[in-house]
Structure formats: C-alpha cells, structure tokens
Motif scaffolding. Structure first.
Motif, mmCIF file in Angstrom:
data_model
loop_
_atom_site.group_PDB
_atom_site.id
_atom_site.type_symbol
_atom_site.label_atom_id
_atom_site.label_comp_id
_atom_site.label_asym_id
_atom_site.label_seq_id
_atom_site.Cartn_x
_atom_site.Cartn_y
_atom_site.Cartn_z
ATOM 1 N N PHE A 71 0.842 -1.188 0.000
ATOM 2 C CA PHE A 71 0.000 0.000 0.000
ATOM 3 C C PHE A 71 0.877 1.237 0.000
ATOM 4 O O PHE A 71 1.707 1.426 0.875
ATOM 5 C CB PHE A 71 -0.887 0.035 1.248
ATOM 6 N N GLY A 72 0.701 2.060 -0.995
ATOM 7 C CA GLY A 72 1.418 3.333 -1.022
ATOM 8 C C GLY A 72 2.903 3.201 -1.242
ATOM 9 O O GLY A 72 3.646 4.151 -1.053
ATOM 10 N N GLY A 73 3.364 2.006 -1.609
ATOM 11 C CA GLY A 73 4.799 1.837 -1.787
ATOM 12 C C GLY A 73 5.136 1.139 -3.083
ATOM 13 O O GLY A 73 4.273 0.895 -3.922
ATOM 14 N N ASN A 74 6.404 0.800 -3.231
ATOM 15 C CA ASN A 74 6.845 0.155 -4.463
ATOM 16 C C ASN A 74 6.471 -1.317 -4.472
ATOM 17 O O ASN A 74 6.348 -1.946 -3.429
ATOM 18 C CB ASN A 74 8.362 0.259 -4.585
ATOM 19 N N MET A 75 6.364 -1.878 -5.659
ATOM 20 C CA MET A 75 6.169 -3.315 -5.778
ATOM 21 C C MET A 75 7.524 -4.004 -5.704
ATOM 22 O O MET A 75 8.563 -3.407 -5.980
ATOM 23 C CB MET A 75 5.513 -3.643 -7.119
ATOM 24 N N SER A 76 7.493 -5.264 -5.383
ATOM 25 C CA SER A 76 8.716 -6.061 -5.437
ATOM 26 C C SER A 76 8.352 -7.468 -5.896
ATOM 27 O O SER A 76 7.197 -7.880 -5.810
ATOM 28 C CB SER A 76 9.402 -6.095 -4.063
ATOM 29 N N LEU A 77 9.343 -8.169 -6.417
ATOM 30 C CA LEU A 77 9.162 -9.566 -6.774
ATOM 31 C C LEU A 77 9.854 -10.399 -5.705
ATOM 32 O O LEU A 77 11.019 -10.145 -5.368
ATOM 33 C CB LEU A 77 9.771 -9.854 -8.154
ATOM 34 N N GLU A 78 9.134 -11.369 -5.167
ATOM 35 C CA GLU A 78 9.672 -12.162 -4.071
ATOM 36 C C GLU A 78 9.587 -13.641 -4.420
ATOM 37 O O GLU A 78 8.580 -14.099 -4.978
ATOM 38 C CB GLU A 78 8.916 -11.841 -2.777
ATOM 39 N N LEU A 79 10.626 -14.357 -4.076
ATOM 40 C CA LEU A 79 10.730 -15.762 -4.449
ATOM 41 C C LEU A 79 10.561 -16.652 -3.223
ATOM 42 O O LEU A 79 11.257 -16.478 -2.221
ATOM 43 C CB LEU A 79 12.099 -16.024 -5.086
ATOM 44 N N LEU A 80 9.624 -17.580 -3.322
ATOM 45 C CA LEU A 80 9.487 -18.608 -2.286
ATOM 46 C C LEU A 80 10.314 -19.811 -2.718
ATOM 47 O O LEU A 80 10.003 -20.463 -3.723
ATOM 48 C CB LEU A 80 8.021 -19.010 -2.126
ATOM 49 N N ASP A 81 11.371 -20.064 -1.986
ATOM 50 C CA ASP A 81 12.227 -21.219 -2.273
ATOM 51 C C ASP A 81 11.528 -22.457 -1.723
ATOM 52 O O ASP A 81 11.364 -22.602 -0.507
ATOM 53 C CB ASP A 81 13.589 -21.003 -1.606
ATOM 54 N N LEU A 82 11.135 -23.352 -2.599
ATOM 55 C CA LEU A 82 10.332 -24.486 -2.155
ATOM 56 C C LEU A 82 11.148 -25.518 -1.375
ATOM 57 O O LEU A 82 10.581 -26.367 -0.690
ATOM 58 C CB LEU A 82 9.659 -25.153 -3.358
#
Lengths: 401, 179
Positions: free
Chosen positions: A364-375
C-alpha cells in the motif's frame, strides 16, 4: 453555504461520473493472468525439495541467510527517464524477463537488462512470456499472437474469433503453448458451443484444436503436451468448496489420462477448520511435476476488517493424496505489534520457476517487489525491486495468461 | 476477453452503487477531472483484482476507501518529479466577476486552497469534513495513527485558513480548530 461540508459538497458537485469500471475490470483480469501460473514448471524445484521426500509440517523461515536470485531477473527495475527504444522489427533481442506497465507505456525487460517499448496497441494485452524467454504472447482481439523475441517471426494461434474468452499456458520446457477458449454470448459462456483447447508445438509450429466439454479451465501444460484441467472457478465470486477436481487430458487422443479429487480440509489447522475456508480465484491449483499440486486456501478472519488470512501454500502429492508441506508465508497484515487489519492480501502469484514460486508483492502506497518462495527451504526473499513509476507487472517469464 | 465475463456482476453492482460517491471523492482529492478519472480507475483495478476477498470482507466499503486514499497519496509520490514543475492539480480559475454568486466565489477559493495542501492534508480534510469520518476511521483509511490524523487535520485547517482567509468563518466553527 453554512459549513465547510456544505462547501466541499458544492465542490464535489462538479465531479463527473468517472465510469472506468470496464477498463478497471479489463486491467484487473489481465493482472490476474499474471497470477495464473505455468503450473508445471516446478519439476526441477520439486526434484530438489518435494517430489521424493516427505517434508514434515513446520513453519518455514523467511528471509534467511543468502540472497535469493533469479538469474534472468534484474535486481531492480527502474523506469528510464527517456522512453526506451521500440522492440526492433528487423532483428531479435535477448530472452524476455518481465513486461511492466508504467502509465500508458508497456515495456519489455530482457535478461541482458535492456528495455524495449512495446507497441501501444499491445498495452493491456500482453499475456505472458514463455519459460525460455523466447516467446511473447499477445492477445489480438480474436486470436493470440506469439512474437518470437529471438528474431522477428510470429505465430498466430487460433483463438476463437470475436466474442471468445481465452486462457493460456506454457509447458515448462517452453515447447508447448495451449489456449483454452469459449464462445461468449450475452456476457456469458454460450452453452451451445463447447469450449475448445488449441495446442501449439513450438518446435514444429503445428496447431491442433479439440473441443472440450464441461465447466473446466486450463491450469497447465505438461512437457508431453498433455493439458491439466480443473474446475472452473469464477474470478469474481467466493466459493466455499474445499475440494479440487483435476484431470490430465491428452489432446491428441482426446482421452483423459488421470482424474483427481483433492479435499484439503484435513490439512487445515483446527482453528482454520472452525470456519469454512474460501478458495479464492487467485488460488490456482498448481500441478508441479504431474503429481504435485499447490493450493492457497484462504480462511476468512471474522471480526476484522478484511477477509484475508494468510498467503500460505499447501503442497499436495496427488499420487498419495497427502500433504507434503505447508509453506507459511508472512501475514499480509503485518506483525502483531503493527498489524494492519485493512490489508486484504500481500502476495500475488507471478510465476512458477525452477527456482521456486515468484510473487508480486504490492505494498500500500509503496513500491512493488518480486519475491521468491524457495520451495526447498520455505524462505521468501526479495529478488527484484521496482521504482514507483512501475504501475503493474503485465507478464513474467514462465507466468501465463 | 478473459474468463469471468459472466461472473463479475457482483463487482459491477457494487461499483454502480458507489461510483458517484467515489467520483466525488476523487474529484475533491485531485481537483482535476482527468486525474480523478485516473484515480478512480486505479482504485477499481486494485479492488477488482481482489474482489473475491473484498466482497467477503466485513466492510468492503472501508477497503475501497482505503485503496482510494492510498492510491491518491502514492500516485502523487509517483508524479513527484513532475509535481515540482507543476502544481498537484490544475489550479482553479481565478474567482469570477464581482457579481458572481458568493457561494461560487467561496467554492473557487476552497478549490484553490485545497490544491495547495499536501495530498495527505487534503485527504484528511475530505475524510473528516466531506465523508464525516471519525478520527479513528480516517486513520484506518490512511493507515496512520489517530494522533497523525489529529495533527494533519490541525495543520490542514490552519493552512486553509491562511490560504483562504475569506473562509475563516467556516473553519473557525469547526471543533477541530479548537486545539
């Protein structure tokens, strides 16, 4: 004019009716498509972490040691001050990584870090990037166009003609592309026309279209060219179903190879079972290696602002019908000391990669990021950040439409 | 087209019932028709993307409000470089001829003054005095503490009074000013 409210009312009277509902729906649907993942791309990850090994249920770590990376993703995506050059029409570019939108501009980021402006006509219509980064899929009204980024060629995939809905997916090795389409009449699926699936062998460029009956959706394509079909779930309605039905279908022989029905209620905590869980449409069943399914059941939290609970993911072994692991993801509402009960959800599924599950995290109100879930470890780590100019992610390599 | 064309009536019904209200708030927040349209669309995209969860929430209106106000603030941040060169919104036209109705003049004065507030100050004014929200609800919409809402309101009203002394009578009547 007696009060400030009266005066504000008077100013507000000048507002027009900004009816952008249809455009918002169109954009939202396309954003959802980012969250509809190439479900079968997990084979490598599962070979490491899931397929052969029973992993006990335990709380996964978050942000552990060692930075997670995805080799073809830039650490940071920044919208250039000067408009990037257009995608060349006389030579190829490096494999595609991400397509983002900034304002009304749609930009392709390739794995060498270069950026290319895509034609304005494609804005809002980019459906996905193939797992090998070679192909860009674009919806062009009555068909899907596959643009070869390694050269200048393209393939037109029979969609269904005007008035058709479509959904597509790639096989993990990038060889197969499939489109599910259905005729739309009076804003609903035409019951007199069976939906159909068109598969494209990108090696031979051969296409095949077969009718497909039943209220199903495409959830993935195997490297064999078989397609995975699941019950169709509305993107805009809540369901209280606690089971998933899935089938593996061979378009060549028109035979169903396997059928599965998975009831995941037993794998919820006692507290979660007290309320009937909702499976929301962004919670896609992800067939990973032909036998592993990833689910994201959402349990409503009563007495709070939103209905959201967790972004947790359940991994189910279809062969044995057992839960192999629950991935505990951070509560999107924050920690107990800073809990913001107005947050609905934090993570949107972006793509399933050999490295793990890639999420788009909207703040909310901030930058997006891409996050990786290491399985294999259960860790969730930021792999790419974005400048605030990035409005949304239109496509990620391996993600699908 | 995409899957779901036959399933979005719930969302459409929700939006239809609220579009006028959302449009009014968006215009008050931005002071500009084009920016207001962008704001409504940006908010609706976010709501639509999570509609299933939003519609199942205890108070979907509150969620939509929160999205709208956050979009307003974050959109301003995105445009900050641009804002350095141009005002946040088109400044209202100068007050009309002397014979124009007093209400119209006051309305223009308010628009001009609102355009010079920060997005958050503007937001607290709209939340508290247009939407009539309590400090707690305004704080929830903005994702800040009630203390922040109090101070922002105090500063916003003070700034309005300075920017538009002709409206001081309206502002001075507000209990919030008695801080």
């Amino acid at each position: 004019m007696n009060t400030l409210k009266d005066l504000l009312d008077d100013v507000a009277e000048q507002a027009k009716l900004y009816d952008s509902m249809d455009r918002a729906l169109a954009v939202a649907r396309r954003r959802r498509r980012v969250a509809r993942v190439a479900p079968l791309a997990l084979a490598a990850a599962l070979a490491i972490g899931l397929a052969a090994v029973w992993l006990p249920l335990h709380r996964s770590g978050v942000d552990g040691d060692g930075a997670a990376t995805v080799s073809w993703l830039p650490d940071r995506i920044t919208v250039p001050k000067k408009a990037p050059p257009p995608l060349p029409t006389d030579h190829g570019v490096a494999p595609g990584s991400v397509v983002y939108q900034a304002g009304d501009k749609t930009v392709l980021v390739t794995e060498d870090g270069r950026q290319y402006g895509l034609p304005r006509a494609w804005t809002g219509y980019v459906r996905g990037v193939s797992p090998d980064g070679r192909w860009l899929a674009i919806e062009t009204g009555d068909k899907v166009l596959l643009r070869d980024l390694s050269g200048t060629g393209q393939i037109e995939v029979a969609g269904g003609g005007a008035g058709f809905a479509a959904q597509d997916s790639w096989s993990p090795d990038g060889r197969w592309f499939a489109v599910w389409s259905a005729k739309i009449a009076s804003n609903t699926m035409d019951p007199d026309v069976d939906p159909r699936i068109t598969t494209v062998d990108l090696d031979s460029r051969k296409q095949q279209t077969v009718p497909i009956s039943g209220n199903v959706r495409l959830t993935g394509v195997l490297d064999s060219g078989d397609v995975a079909l699941a019950d169709r779930v509305s993107p805009f309605q809540v369901t209280t179903s606690t089971s998933i039905r899935l089938s593996i279908f061979n378009p060549q022989t028109r035979q169903v190879r396997h059928r599965y029905q998975i009831d995941f209620t037993p794998w919820l905590s006692a507290k979660e079972r007290q309320v009937r869980p909702f499976i929301f449409p962004e919670v896609e069943p992800l067939l990973a290696d032909g036998r592993t399914l990833l689910l994201r059941p959402v349990v409503p939290v009563t007495g709070t602002y939103g209905a959201s609970a967790t972004d947790d993911v359940l991994a189910v072994d279809l062969a044995t019908g057992t839960l192999t692991r629950r991935y505990y993801l951070p509560d999107p509402r924050g920690t107990s000391s800073t809990k913001d009960t107005t947050v609905i959800s934090g993570l949107l599924l972006g793509a399933v990669l050999p490295e793990g599950v890639l999420y788009v995290h909207e703040h909310f109100g901030g930058n997006m990021s891409l996050e990786l879930l290491d399985l294999s470890t259960g860790r969730l780590q930021v792999v790419s950040t974005m400048s605030q100019d990035v409005t949304y992610i239109a496509a990620i390599r391996g993600g699908t439409g | 087209v995409y899957l779901g064309v036959d399933d979005d009536e719930g969302f459409r019904d929700f939006v239809r019932a609220r579009l006028a209200g959302l449009s009014r708030v968006a215009y008050l927040l931005t002071g500009d028709h084009h920016a207001a349209e962008d704001l409504v669309q940006a908010a609706l995209v976010k709501v639509a993307a999570r509609w299933a969860r939003v519609s199942a929430a205890d108070n979907p209106d509150s969620y939509v409000r929160k999205v709208m106000y956050h979009e307003h603030v974050s959109a301003w941040r995105r445009r900050r470089r641009h804002v350095l060169e141009q005002p946040i919104a088109q400044p209202p036209e100068r007050p009309g001829p002397r014979d124009e109705a007093e209400d119209a003049i006051r309305r223009l004065l308010l628009q001009r003054a609102l355009a010079k507030l920060t997005p958050r100050q503007r937001a607290v004014i709209v939340l508290r005095f247009f939407e009539d929200l309590s400090e707690a609800d305004a704080a929830a919409a903005l994702g800040v503490s009630t203390g922040t809402v109090k101070s922002q309101t105090h500063h916003a009203l003070g700034r309005l009074r300075a920017l538009a002394p002709e409206l001081a009578d309206l502002i001075n009547d507000l209990p919030e000013v008695l801080v």
